[in-house]
Motif scaffolding. Structure first.
Motif, PDB file in Angstrom:
ATOM      1  N   THR A  43      -4.564  -0.771  11.741  1.00  0.00           N
ATOM      2  CA  THR A  43      -3.395  -1.635  11.900  1.00  0.00           C
ATOM      3  C   THR A  43      -2.244  -1.204  10.995  1.00  0.00           C
ATOM      4  N   ALA A  44      -2.560  -0.568   9.864  1.00  0.00           N
ATOM      5  CA  ALA A  44      -1.510  -0.151   8.933  1.00  0.00           C
ATOM      6  C   ALA A  44      -0.645   0.964   9.500  1.00  0.00           C
ATOM      7  N   ASP A  45      -1.176   1.667  10.490  1.00  0.00           N
ATOM      8  CA  ASP A  45      -0.444   2.783  11.078  1.00  0.00           C
ATOM      9  C   ASP A  45       0.839   2.322  11.750  1.00  0.00           C
ATOM     10  N   LEU A  78       2.356   1.942   6.608  1.00  0.00           N
ATOM     11  CA  LEU A  78       1.837   3.279   6.334  1.00  0.00           C
ATOM     12  C   LEU A  78       2.886   4.381   6.525  1.00  0.00           C
ATOM     13  N   PRO A  79       3.605   4.429   7.659  1.00  0.00           N
ATOM     14  CA  PRO A  79       4.598   5.502   7.811  1.00  0.00           C
ATOM     15  C   PRO A  79       5.656   5.491   6.709  1.00  0.00           C
ATOM     16  N   THR A  80       6.083   4.300   6.289  1.00  0.00           N
ATOM     17  CA  THR A  80       7.082   4.202   5.225  1.00  0.00           C
ATOM     18  C   THR A  80       6.534   4.717   3.905  1.00  0.00           C
ATOM     19  N   LEU A  81       5.278   4.346   3.589  1.00  0.00           N
ATOM     20  CA  LEU A  81       4.674   4.782   2.332  1.00  0.00           C
ATOM     21  C   LEU A  81       4.459   6.290   2.317  1.00  0.00           C
ATOM     22  N   VAL A  82       3.967   6.828   3.411  1.00  0.00           N
ATOM     23  CA  VAL A  82       3.717   8.271   3.482  1.00  0.00           C
ATOM     24  C   VAL A  82       5.026   9.046   3.362  1.00  0.00           C
ATOM     25  N   HIS A  83       6.032   8.606   4.110  1.00  0.00           N
ATOM     26  CA  HIS A  83       7.326   9.296   4.067  1.00  0.00           C
ATOM     27  C   HIS A  83       7.929   9.225   2.666  1.00  0.00           C
ATOM     28  N   GLY A  84       7.890   8.048   2.069  1.00  0.00           N
ATOM     29  CA  GLY A  84       8.464   7.886   0.738  1.00  0.00           C
ATOM     30  C   GLY A  84       7.764   8.741  -0.301  1.00  0.00           C
ATOM     31  N   PHE A  85       6.426   8.809  -0.232  1.00  0.00           N
ATOM     32  CA  PHE A  85       5.679   9.591  -1.214  1.00  0.00           C
ATOM     33  C   PHE A  85       5.937  11.079  -1.034  1.00  0.00           C
ATOM     34  N   ARG A  86       5.979  11.528   0.216  1.00  0.00           N
ATOM     35  CA  ARG A  86       6.246  12.957   0.459  1.00  0.00           C
ATOM     36  C   ARG A  86       7.647  13.346   0.003  1.00  0.00           C
ATOM     37  N   GLY A 109     -12.133   9.299  -2.902  1.00  0.00           N
ATOM     38  CA  GLY A 109     -10.796   8.826  -2.595  1.00  0.00           C
ATOM     39  C   GLY A 109     -10.142   8.155  -3.791  1.00  0.00           C
ATOM     40  N   HIS A 110      -8.856   7.866  -3.640  1.00  0.00           N
ATOM     41  CA  HIS A 110      -8.097   7.250  -4.724  1.00  0.00           C
ATOM     42  C   HIS A 110      -7.617   5.836  -4.400  1.00  0.00           C
ATOM     43  N   VAL A 111      -7.136   5.616  -3.172  1.00  0.00           N
ATOM     44  CA  VAL A 111      -6.539   4.324  -2.837  1.00  0.00           C
ATOM     45  C   VAL A 111      -6.748   4.060  -1.354  1.00  0.00           C
ATOM     46  N   GLY A 112      -6.903   2.782  -1.002  1.00  0.00           N
ATOM     47  CA  GLY A 112      -7.124   2.417   0.390  1.00  0.00           C
ATOM     48  C   GLY A 112      -6.220   1.268   0.808  1.00  0.00           C
ATOM     49  N   ILE A 113      -5.766   1.316   2.050  1.00  0.00           N
ATOM     50  CA  ILE A 113      -5.026   0.197   2.643  1.00  0.00           C
ATOM     51  C   ILE A 113      -6.014  -0.593   3.483  1.00  0.00           C
ATOM     52  N   ARG A 116      -3.518  -5.161  -4.541  1.00  0.00           N
ATOM     53  CA  ARG A 116      -2.120  -5.596  -4.463  1.00  0.00           C
ATOM     54  C   ARG A 116      -1.770  -5.847  -3.002  1.00  0.00           C
ATOM     55  N   ARG A 117      -1.193  -7.006  -2.730  1.00  0.00           N
ATOM     56  CA  ARG A 117      -0.782  -7.324  -1.361  1.00  0.00           C
ATOM     57  C   ARG A 117       0.408  -6.473  -0.965  1.00  0.00           C
ATOM     58  N   LEU A 118       0.372  -5.957   0.258  1.00  0.00           N
ATOM     59  CA  LEU A 118       1.480  -5.188   0.803  1.00  0.00           C
ATOM     60  C   LEU A 118       2.340  -6.013   1.741  1.00  0.00           C
ATOM     61  N   VAL A 119       1.702  -6.666   2.710  1.00  0.00           N
ATOM     62  CA  VAL A 119       2.451  -7.370   3.745  1.00  0.00           C
ATOM     63  C   VAL A 119       1.580  -8.477   4.319  1.00  0.00           C
ATOM     64  N   CYS A 120       2.232  -9.534   4.774  1.00  0.00           N
ATOM     65  CA  CYS A 120       1.551 -10.622   5.480  1.00  0.00           C
ATOM     66  C   CYS A 120       2.357 -10.863   6.752  1.00  0.00           C
ATOM     67  N   GLU A 121       1.712 -10.716   7.905  1.00  0.00           N
ATOM     68  CA  GLU A 121       2.440 -10.802   9.173  1.00  0.00           C
ATOM     69  C   GLU A 121       1.666 -11.675  10.162  1.00  0.00           C
ATOM     70  N   PRO A 122       2.388 -12.322  11.092  1.00  0.00           N
ATOM     71  CA  PRO A 122       1.724 -13.196  12.062  1.00  0.00           C
ATOM     72  C   PRO A 122       0.994 -12.385  13.133  1.00  0.00           C
ATOM     73  N   LEU A 123      -0.026 -13.002  13.698  1.00  0.00           N
ATOM     74  CA  LEU A 123      -0.681 -12.416  14.859  1.00  0.00           C
ATOM     75  C   LEU A 123       0.118 -12.762  16.117  1.00  0.00           C
ATOM     76  N   ILE A 124       0.139 -11.845  17.053  1.00  0.00           N
ATOM     77  CA  ILE A 124       0.731 -12.077  18.363  1.00  0.00           C
ATOM     78  C   ILE A 124      -0.319 -11.737  19.413  1.00  0.00           C
ATOM     79  N   ALA A 125      -0.021 -12.016  20.659  1.00  0.00           N
ATOM     80  CA  ALA A 125      -0.966 -11.734  21.737  1.00  0.00           C
ATOM     81  C   ALA A 125      -0.549 -10.485  22.486  1.00  0.00           C
TER      82      ALA A 125
END
Length: 312
Positions: free
Chosen positions: A100-102, A106-114, A141-145, A161-170
């Motif tokens: 689900t992080a994909d 995740l894309p923002t974190l990967v891009h920012g770190f690179r 490994g070092h860290v997991g989402i 550490r919390r990253l995000v809290c988002e609602p479920l949709i259908a």
């Protein structure tokens, strides 16, 4: 053969004079001549052709010279490399993540770190939360989402550490809407339409918190989830929805996963909230991990400390 012998060889090769090479190296000529002879014995071939009036590289010595220069350049760079590794500007970071992080951070974190640390080797592995926790517990490994399990405390060795809290949709088959099989209200899916529909969901053993959040919503709406299929990949779940097997309750960020035959609808009323966060071993002092955690604070806009106790 050691680095001193190699430096001696390059100095003589560049000056073609043992006396001038000795001056450059800050030594006397006899020890330099002995060093070159020792190197030649180790190599099993002469490096220089010597006469009383001249010194010249042998064909072997001429071909070997660029390789020695390259090796010495590598030795000279070792201090700088060590400094970059010590500061986390080079090295390796192993990051695992739930599917689900994909579609969220995740894309923002990967891009920012690179962008910040282009020399760091970033190793990404998709895995369920339980698999990530098991691997990190064993020192891999070092860290997991992950999606934290509110009912099962994390071992004390982990920080969270919390990253995000988002609602479920259908996520629903588009054909069901066209056929009138699903009733919507102002473009939203009401609770009775949810609980009357077959469900595609993660298996509980793979994602207990997510599974309980979904089935808990069914219970809160006065129904029971009729699970027709489990799948551990979010892409697979959406594909099964597209095939008309059932509906799925997914994070709102899944709207980024466009799939033919699937419609994403908000849930009418209060929707369940899915939390996603990162875990790492508290004692892990890997510099690349420290830099990643600092970057996460910047990207998420807060530096929330690990919660009290170990409930996450």
């Amino acid at each position: 053969m050691d680095v001193r012998h190699l430096r001696h060889f390059v100095a003589v090769a560049e000056t073609l004079h043992f006396g001038r090479a000795a001056v450059r190296l800050g030594m006397t000529q006899p020890p330099l001549s002995q060093s070159i002879r020792a190197l030649e014995r180790a190599l099993g071939a002469p490096l220089f052709e010597r006469t009383r009036r001249s010194v010249a590289l042998t064909p072997f010595g001429a071909q070997w010279l660029p390789h020695v220069r390259e090796a010495l350049d590598g030795v000279a760079a070792l201090g700088d490399i060590a400094e970059r590794i010590r500061k986390g500007h080079a090295g390796r970071l192993e990051l695992s993540f739930v599917s689900t992080a994909d579609y969220s951070l995740l894309p923002t974190l990967v891009h920012g770190f690179r962008q910040l640390y282009p020399e760091v080797e970033l190793a990404l592995t998709e895995a369920t939360s339980d698999m990530q926790i098991a691997a990190l517990t064993e020192g891999h490994g070092h860290v997991g989402i992950v999606i934290p399990d509110a009912r099962t405390p994390l071992p004390a060795l982990f920080a969270y550490r919390r990253l995000v809290c988002e609602p479920l949709i259908a996520a629903v088959p588009e054909s069901w809407i066209a056929e009138g099989r699903l009733r919507t209200i102002d473009g939203q899916l009401p609770p009775d339409a949810v609980i009357s529909s077959p469900l595609v969901v993660f298996p509980r053993q793979a994602a207990p918190s997510f599974y309980d959040l979904v089935t808990g919503y069914y219970a809160a709406c006065g129904g029971t989830a009729h699970v027709v299929q489990n799948a551990i990949q979010m892409q697979t779940i959406i594909s099964l929805v597209s095939a008309g097997m059932g509906i799925a309750l997914v994070p709102a960020s899944l709207r980024h996963l466009a799939r033919s035959g699937v419609r994403y609808l908000d849930l009418a009323g209060a929707a369940p909230q899915l939390e996603t966060g990162i875990i790492w071993r508290r004692e892990d002092r890997t510099p690349t991990l420290a830099n990643f955690l600092t970057m996460v604070e910047t990207v998420t806009g807060h530096a929330a400390p690990p919660p009290e106790g170990n409930s996450r």
